[in-house]
Motif scaffolding. Structure first.
Motif, mmCIF file in Angstrom:
data_model
loop_
_atom_site.group_PDB
_atom_site.id
_atom_site.type_symbol
_atom_site.label_atom_id
_atom_site.label_comp_id
_atom_site.label_asym_id
_atom_site.label_seq_id
_atom_site.Cartn_x
_atom_site.Cartn_y
_atom_site.Cartn_z
ATOM 1 N N TYR A 221 47.270 47.236 55.966
ATOM 2 C CA TYR A 221 45.987 47.917 56.122
ATOM 3 C C TYR A 221 45.673 48.798 54.915
ATOM 4 C CZ TYR A 221 47.048 46.476 60.874
ATOM 5 O OH TYR A 221 47.385 45.729 61.965
ATOM 6 N N GLY A 222 44.405 49.158 54.798
ATOM 7 C CA GLY A 222 43.988 50.117 53.783
ATOM 8 C C GLY A 222 44.205 49.640 52.360
ATOM 9 N N GLU A 223 44.680 50.536 51.553
ATOM 10 C CA GLU A 223 44.820 50.279 50.119
ATOM 11 C C GLU A 223 45.784 49.140 49.814
ATOM 12 O OE1 GLU A 223 44.591 53.227 46.288
ATOM 13 O OE2 GLU A 223 45.622 53.893 48.095
ATOM 14 N N MET A 224 46.825 49.009 50.629
ATOM 15 C CA MET A 224 47.770 47.921 50.428
ATOM 16 C C MET A 224 47.106 46.570 50.690
ATOM 17 S SD MET A 224 50.748 47.106 49.430
ATOM 18 C CE MET A 224 51.653 48.641 49.473
ATOM 19 N N TYR A 225 46.205 46.526 51.677
ATOM 20 C CA TYR A 225 45.468 45.292 51.954
ATOM 21 C C TYR A 225 44.621 44.903 50.742
ATOM 22 C CZ TYR A 225 42.538 41.907 54.449
ATOM 23 O OH TYR A 225 41.898 40.763 54.838
ATOM 24 N N VAL A 226 43.940 45.884 50.160
ATOM 25 C CA VAL A 226 43.112 45.626 48.980
ATOM 26 C C VAL A 226 43.975 45.099 47.839
ATOM 27 C CG1 VAL A 226 41.587 46.668 47.258
ATOM 28 C CG2 VAL A 226 41.449 47.399 49.644
ATOM 29 N N PHE A 227 45.096 45.754 47.613
ATOM 30 C CA PHE A 227 45.970 45.375 46.496
ATOM 31 C C PHE A 227 46.489 43.949 46.660
ATOM 32 C CE2 PHE A 227 50.126 44.970 44.512
ATOM 33 C CZ PHE A 227 49.871 45.424 43.231
#
Length: 209
Positions: A23-29
């Motif tokens: 989720y969150g920033e890790m998902y984007v990365f």
């Protein structure tokens, strides 16, 4: 990149992750750097940036040209040094940081930070986002039960179907017994008032069918 210091992200070479459970920033990365085991998951940053994006921010925002002649968003870094690209453009021209993207919360206000994510299920009645792992897990988290009634066979859905059939069969049985009992009483009765009352009861029993 993506606002995450290198000391935070620890990835083994050639290791891919199931992006349905991040989720969150890790998902984007992961989705934007080929880190997902399912390569069909799109990068969440594929939406073009408009010239009037980030209207909700009061800090300095810089738009620069990137690949394919699209704009990219950059903000001043800590202590005013350098620039960082850590903003997600919402469809309503607002912007949120990457940690608020695909995090099960509508941070944009129009749902655009969650609509292309594959890590959640959205309840039909309230629009609430729940983890994809909570779908068809035997626990009702949506008020309309839409997370457990997707048509896929589960232990809970089979139990509910069997219970409904049993309750329906018992209702028919008991109503039939009541109807038969009242009919026998009508045959024995001689008083017009009692006959009328019994007939009304029979009508009520028939309506319940």
């Amino acid at each position: 990149p993506y606002g995450v210091p290198p000391t935070v992200i620890i990835m083994s070479n050639g290791t891919n992750y199931d992006c349905r459970f991040v989720y969150g920033e890790m998902y984007v990365f992961l989705t934007c750097n080929g880190g997902c085991s399912n390569t069909s998951i799109p990068c969440i940053l594929s939406r073009p940036v408009r010239h009037n994006s980030c209207q909700n921010l009061d800090r300095n925002v810089v738009f620069t040209l990137a690949r394919d002649n699209y704009l990219t968003i950059a903000t001043t870094g800590k202590r005013g040094k350098g620039y960082a690209s850590t903003l997600f453009p919402c469809k309503n021209n607002f912007c949120v940081s990457y940690d608020k993207v695909c995090n099960l919360v509508d941070d944009c206000g129009d749902g655009s930070d969650e609509e292309e994510c594959v890590n959640h299920f959205q309840c039909n009645d309230t629009g609430k986002y729940i983890p994809i792992s909570s779908k068809d897990d035997g626990v009702f988290e949506c008020l309309d039960f839409s997370d457990e009634c997707s048509g896929e066979p589960t232990l809970v859905s089979d139990f509910l179907a069997l219970s409904a059939w049993i309750i329906g069969a018992l209702a028919i049985l008991f109503n039939g017994i009541s109807l038969l009992t009242n009919l026998l009483e009508v045959i024995k009765l001689k008083s017009h008032v009692k006959i009328t009352n019994t007939v009304l009861i029979i009508c009520i029993v028939l309506v319940t069918y």
